[in-house]
Design a protein around this motif. Structure first.
Motif, PDB file in Angstrom:
ATOM      1  N   GLY A 108       0.816  -1.208   0.000  1.00 41.77           N
ATOM      2  CA  GLY A 108       0.000   0.000   0.000  1.00 41.77           C
ATOM      3  C   GLY A 108       0.847   1.254   0.000  1.00 41.77           C
ATOM      4  N   LEU A 109       0.303   2.331  -0.567  1.00 40.77           N
ATOM      5  CA  LEU A 109       1.041   3.592  -0.667  1.00 40.77           C
ATOM      6  C   LEU A 109       1.396   4.143   0.712  1.00 40.77           C
ATOM      7  CD1 LEU A 109       2.219   5.835  -2.432  1.00 40.77           C
ATOM      8  CD2 LEU A 109      -0.029   6.924  -2.409  1.00 40.77           C
ATOM      9  N   ALA A 110       0.515   4.035   1.684  1.00 46.25           N
ATOM     10  CA  ALA A 110       0.816   4.540   3.027  1.00 46.25           C
ATOM     11  C   ALA A 110       2.029   3.822   3.621  1.00 46.25           C
ATOM     12  CB  ALA A 110      -0.394   4.392   3.943  1.00 46.25           C
ATOM     13  N   ALA A 169      -3.087   2.322  -4.293  1.00 45.90           N
ATOM     14  CA  ALA A 169      -3.440   3.634  -3.764  1.00 45.90           C
ATOM     15  C   ALA A 169      -4.867   4.002  -4.158  1.00 45.90           C
ATOM     16  CB  ALA A 169      -2.468   4.686  -4.289  1.00 45.90           C
ATOM     17  N   GLU A 170      -5.446   4.903  -3.388  1.00 42.29           N
ATOM     18  CA  GLU A 170      -6.774   5.420  -3.724  1.00 42.29           C
ATOM     19  C   GLU A 170      -6.678   6.591  -4.690  1.00 42.29           C
ATOM     20  OE1 GLU A 170      -8.927   6.387  -0.180  1.00 42.29           O
ATOM     21  OE2 GLU A 170      -8.937   4.320   0.531  1.00 42.29           O
ATOM     22  N   LEU A 207       1.887   1.846 -10.250  1.00 51.79           N
ATOM     23  CA  LEU A 207       0.861   2.386  -9.369  1.00 51.79           C
ATOM     24  C   LEU A 207      -0.474   1.765  -9.751  1.00 51.79           C
ATOM     25  CD1 LEU A 207       0.201   4.409  -7.090  1.00 51.79           C
ATOM     26  CD2 LEU A 207      -0.272   6.097  -8.886  1.00 51.79           C
ATOM     27  N   VAL A 208      -1.130   1.135  -8.796  1.00 56.26           N
ATOM     28  CA  VAL A 208      -2.407   0.463  -9.025  1.00 56.26           C
ATOM     29  C   VAL A 208      -3.471   1.244  -8.276  1.00 56.26           C
ATOM     30  CG1 VAL A 208      -3.706  -1.676  -8.779  1.00 56.26           C
ATOM     31  CG2 VAL A 208      -1.238  -1.759  -9.192  1.00 56.26           C
TER      32      VAL A 208
END
Length: 122
Positions: free
Chosen positions: A75-77, A98-99, A117-118
């Motif tokens: 996850g991006l975070a 990521a959202e 990036l998904v």
């Protein structure tokens, strides 16, 4: 990981045994492996990152699993909090979930060419 053996097992041997794929790797489907760590009370971070939870043995398993992987899904975070860098192995790709398409928290990683990036869809 603690090595609970009185037979003089080496760290390298134990790690290799732990990350080995049983039998031949199938060519017609993917293998998905999950690696995570938590404390005895279920916490998954110390001061916002997971690195403080493991010891050198845990880090050895983590590295060995990454070395064998084709893709790491993260996850991006986590990428931002753990300060991910481009992968050490040239074959390894990182898929970052990521959202929003905001890569400003890890510009070096995203500039490396090893990251996809998904974006999640509703």
């Amino acid at each position: 990981m603690r090595i609970l053996s009185e037979h003089g097992a080496t760290l390298a041997g134990t790690v290799a045994e732990h990350v080995a794929v049983a039998g031949p790797r199938p060519v017609d489907r993917a293998i998905v492996r999950l690696n995570m760590i938590c404390s005895a009370d279920g916490a998954i971070t110390v001061n916002g990152v997971s690195g403080g939870l493991g010891n050198r043995h845990d880090h050895a398993v983590f590295g060995a699993l990454r070395e064998q992987a084709d893709v790491v899904l993260v996850g991006l975070a986590t990428v931002v909090a753990e300060r991910y860098h481009p992968p050490a192995w040239p074959h390894l790709q990182i898929f970052v979930i990521a959202e929003q398409p905001d890569i400003s928290g890890a510009p070096e990683l995203f500039a490396s060419g090893a990251v996809t990036l998904v974006l999640a869809e509703d």
